[in-house]
Design an enzyme around this catalytic site. Structure first.
Site, PDB file in Angstrom:
ATOM      1  N   GLU A   1      23.070 -21.490 -18.350  1.00 20.12           N
ATOM      2  CA  GLU A   1      22.112 -20.689 -17.590  1.00 20.12           C
ATOM      3  C   GLU A   1      22.784 -19.447 -16.994  1.00 20.12           C
ATOM      4  O   GLU A   1      22.202 -18.354 -16.987  1.00 20.12           O
ATOM      5  CB  GLU A   1      21.482 -21.541 -16.495  1.00 20.12           C
ATOM      6  CG  GLU A   1      20.492 -22.577 -17.022  1.00 20.12           C
ATOM      7  CD  GLU A   1      20.020 -23.529 -15.950  1.00 20.12           C
ATOM      8  OE1 GLU A   1      18.814 -23.854 -15.932  1.00 20.12           O
ATOM      9  OE2 GLU A   1      20.865 -23.980 -15.133  1.00 20.12           O
TER      10      GLU A   1
ATOM     11  N   ASP B   1       0.837  -1.191   0.000  1.00 16.83           N
ATOM     12  CA  ASP B   1       0.000   0.000   0.000  1.00 16.83           C
ATOM     13  C   ASP B   1       0.874   1.243   0.000  1.00 16.83           C
ATOM     14  O   ASP B   1       2.082   1.181   0.249  1.00 16.83           O
ATOM     15  CB  ASP B   1      -0.932  -0.004   1.218  1.00 16.83           C
ATOM     16  CG  ASP B   1      -0.194  -0.152   2.541  1.00 16.83           C
ATOM     17  OD1 ASP B   1       0.498   0.798   2.939  1.00 16.83           O
ATOM     18  OD2 ASP B   1      -0.297  -1.224   3.175  1.00 16.83           O
TER      19      ASP B   1
END
Length: 732
Positions: free
Chosen positions: A616, A536
């Site tokens: 990777e 928030d």
């Protein structure tokens, strides 16, 4: 001027670049809401309806005039108990047990500055931008209770903020039962929808659009935090409003605790929406001379669809809510050891991760849960903020020095608001936890919540956390909260004061964060509550980024980040590349797709890099280089949603246009693949029709008009969940 009081017509106009908000003082002194939307330069109170309405009574001041009723008029701050039967913004209990209170205009002030709220986060003026404040004081002459309505007008941002103060100037104590920060009344010319963002742990801020019927719609939380289940943000919009067209109104509460947002369509086709602190468990006594401050609400209006509304919020939060060193500074690319090791780690494992990470360009190692006390699982140790020397034998100074020598910054995880039953702190201070006397408390992860309404608890936490931060070169702090409040009771409050607790708890969180962020301005704070359980604007005032969700699955994140994007900017979204099969869903997605999704956020990694292949690691190097090259575009550019993953099962697409409007990133993730696929296209947004855009890596050039009107073909995937990114640059 942004705020003008038209004395002859007795109304206020609050004007931004593209919006106008009007407040009318009527003939009886009632303060009414007359307009919010496009600039009209006209007193809109001519639309008020005055008729004799059955069962809608008239206030005493109107005498025998049966055409004047507060039950029908659009009010700026309605109260319960005096003839308006719609949802009230304020409900209070007087000393005599009655609920009656009637506020009329007393005075006003217009200030060339932005108001602040003691003890609460509030937006602020950024540099020399044009911001002003309107303060309207209302008074009930009988009880001598005063309400101050605060309005902050950000002219250049198309933002109007609101907050409320209640002051008891009477002779006796009153009880506040509900104090909303905002109420908006609107006559219903068109059918309206409400968009809100519901969810659960691991699936937060899920988009939902609902038609407003003749009923009461509400969202909220009484968990002690803003919650995974509902976000304190909602949008009202016309039924035909799209991303690019139509009216929409945003209502965002800048608060991290219990809240309630309502939308009510009334008997006369009026719509009232309210937002404020939740009423469950709230009973706030206000003694003579005391003041209660309700948190801020951030309002915005757009006549150009939902994308423009979102961009208003993104710009405002980045510039006028987020504070500190990392407001504009590039944030380091991090790796968090949680999904790599969980509790099973030691110093050597952390150094291995740091060593491998530094070689691919990662800049920050975050040591997550399990480094303190006797914390080898999630049942013990919270509250005992001292280093576990069995895991970290040299202490934090030694560990941080070694990590720094690898060219890496060091960060650490805390859960300050909690205490485990099995901890030295709980055994020493059981009274510091929240629990009702003579009752066994609700257990969640075998941890209780500390009573942050107590100054001694707050001081203890600041002291303990500061000691850790001072013990080594720590440059990042992840602040977690992993259970909801229950059995709410504080031994430091009188029985008549227990209804203050939920709010005092949130104020306690804010105080601790203010003290720590002020003392350690160079530390990057990240908020977290089991991921996105306290995402928030209140927390963003203290922590410039928040861990968006504990769910790191790239495909689930498409929906989570889609919903989050309606109110919150990309650079507030903690988002990481994790391992596959994903730990939450078991889904296997390509590394490139995981990187693309994580880059629509703060960007980092949450995996055991020591177990990855050479190929990777090379791919991660390229991802990091790509992110750094495009950091300014991603974090400072304009964000466009090009599809809705709740309606489109085939692909999810989004686009970012750089601040200088010279570069465009188009991202498409294939979420469903068909044999002999149909042809799909996506139309770009925010381009200049007459400009030319080259697809980087090729000599192909397209006009803005062609990309926005004809669109771009969605590629066919060669593997499941394949992602595609296209970069365009402006050419002469």
């Amino acid at each position: 001027m942004a705020i003008v009081f038209h004395k002859e017509q007795n109304y206020f106009s609050l004007t931004t670049n593209q919006t106008e908000y009007q407040i009318k003082i009527d003939r009886y002194g009632h303060v009414l809401h007359s307009h919010y939307g496009n600039i009209v330069n006209q007193d809109m109170s001519y639309l008020f309806s005055y008729e004799d309405r059955g069962f809608s009574g008239s206030p005493a001041v109107a005498g025998t005039d049966r055409t004047y009723s507060l039950d029908v008029l659009p009010q700026e701050y309605p109260v319960f108990g005096m003839g308006d039967y719609r949802e009230g913004a304020l409900e209070l209990e007087n000393a005599d047990g009655s609920y009656g209170v009637e506020f009329v205009y007393k005075e006003h002030k217009i200030l060339d500055e932005k108001y602040s709220l003691q003890g609460l986060p509030a937006s602020y003026r950024n540099n020399n931008e044009k911001v002003s404040t309107l303060e309207i004081t209302l008074m009930d002459d009988i009880t001598q209770i005063e309400v101050k309505l605060l309005y902050g007008v950000f002219e250049e941002k198309d933002i109007i903020t609101r907050a409320t103060k209640v002051v008891n100037l009477g002779k006796e104590k009153i009880n506040l039962l509900k104090v909303d920060s905002v109420s908006l009344d609107k006559n219903l010319e068109k059918e309206l929808d409400v968009i809100h963002f519901h969810g659960r742990h691991n699936m937060e801020r899920q988009y939902e659009r609902t038609a407003i019927g003749n009923s009461m719609f509400s969202i909220g939380s009484h968990r002690g935090s803003s919650s995974h289940q509902h976000n304190p943000f909602m949008i009202l919009c016309d039924k035909e409003t799209t991303e690019a067209y139509g009216e929409s109104y945003g209502v965002m509460l800048m608060y991290s605790g219990n809240f309630l947002g309502t939308v009510e369509k009334t008997q006369f086709n009026q719509v009232r929406s309210t937002m404020g602190i939740g009423r469950q468990g709230f009973r706030y006594p206000l003694e003579k001379g005391e003041e209660f401050i309700a948190p801020e609400v951030i309002l915005s209006f757009s006549n150009d669809g939902l994308t423009k509304l979102s961009q208003n919020y993104h710009t405002f939060i980045k510039n006028n809510v987020v504070r500190g060193e990392y407001k504009y500074k590039r944030r380091p690319i991090l790796i968090n050891n949680w999904e790599a090791t969980y509790f099973d780690f030691d110093e050597e494992k952390l150094l291995d991760i740091a060593r491998e990470s530094s070689e691919v360009g990662i800049e920050l190692l975050v040591m997550d849960d399990g480094w303190f006390g006797k914390r080898n699982d999630d049942n013990t140790g919270l509250g005992d903020w001292f280093v576990n020397l069995e895991k970290i034998p040299g202490g934090l100074k030694n560990l941080t020095t070694k990590v720094n020598q690898m060219g890496m910054k060091f960060g650490i995880w805390f859960e300050p608001e909690m205490v485990s039953e099995d901890s030295d702190l709980y055994r020493k201070h059981p009274e510091w936890s929240i629990n009702i006397p003579n009752r066994t408390g609700v257990r969640s992860r075998n941890q209780f919540v500390l009573d942050l309404s107590r100054a001694d608890v707050r001081d203890y936490l600041v002291e303990q956390i500061s000691a850790i931060l001072d013990s080594g070169n720590i440059e990042y702090l992840k602040w977690d909260m992993n259970r909801s409040l229950s059995n709410v009771y504080s031994e430091s409050l009188k029985p008549s004061e227990q209804g203050k607790f939920y709010h005092l708890y949130v104020l306690g969180v804010y105080e601790i964060l203010e003290r720590l962020t002020s003392a350690y301005p160079y530390i990057l704070f990240e908020g977290c509550s089991g991921g996105g359980g306290r995402f928030d604007a209140g927390m963003l005032y203290y922590t410039p980024q928040i861990w968006t969700s504990d769910n790191t699955d790239a495909i689930d994140r498409l929906r989570i980040q889609h919903g989050t994007s309606f109110g919150y900017p990309i650079n507030t979204n903690g988002s990481h590349v994790s391992a596959v099969p994903n730990h939450q869903t078991g889904r296997i997605t390509p590394l490139a797709t995981r990187g693309m999704v994580a880059m629509t956020g703060t960007f980092g990694y949450e995996l055991d890099i020591t177990s990855l292949s050479k190929e990777e690691k090379e791919a991660i190097k390229k991802q990091i280089s790509h992110f750094k090259e495009n950091y300014d575009t991603i974090h400072e550019g304009e964000y466009y949603r090009l599809s809705n993953p709740w309606e489109n099962e085939v692909f999810t697409a989004w686009q970012i246009v750089s601040k200088k409007r010279d570069k465009i990133l188009l991202n498409i993730i294939r979420t469903r693949q068909y044999a002999n696929d149909p042809i799909f296209t996506v139309k770009l947004k925010g381009l200049v029709e007459s400009s030319h855009y080259r697809l980087i890596g090729t000599d192909k050039v397209f006009t803005g008009a062609s990309l926005m009107n004809g669109g771009w073909e969605v590629p066919r995937a060669k593997e499941e969940y394949q992602g595609f990114e296209f970069e365009f640059e402006v050419v002469e």
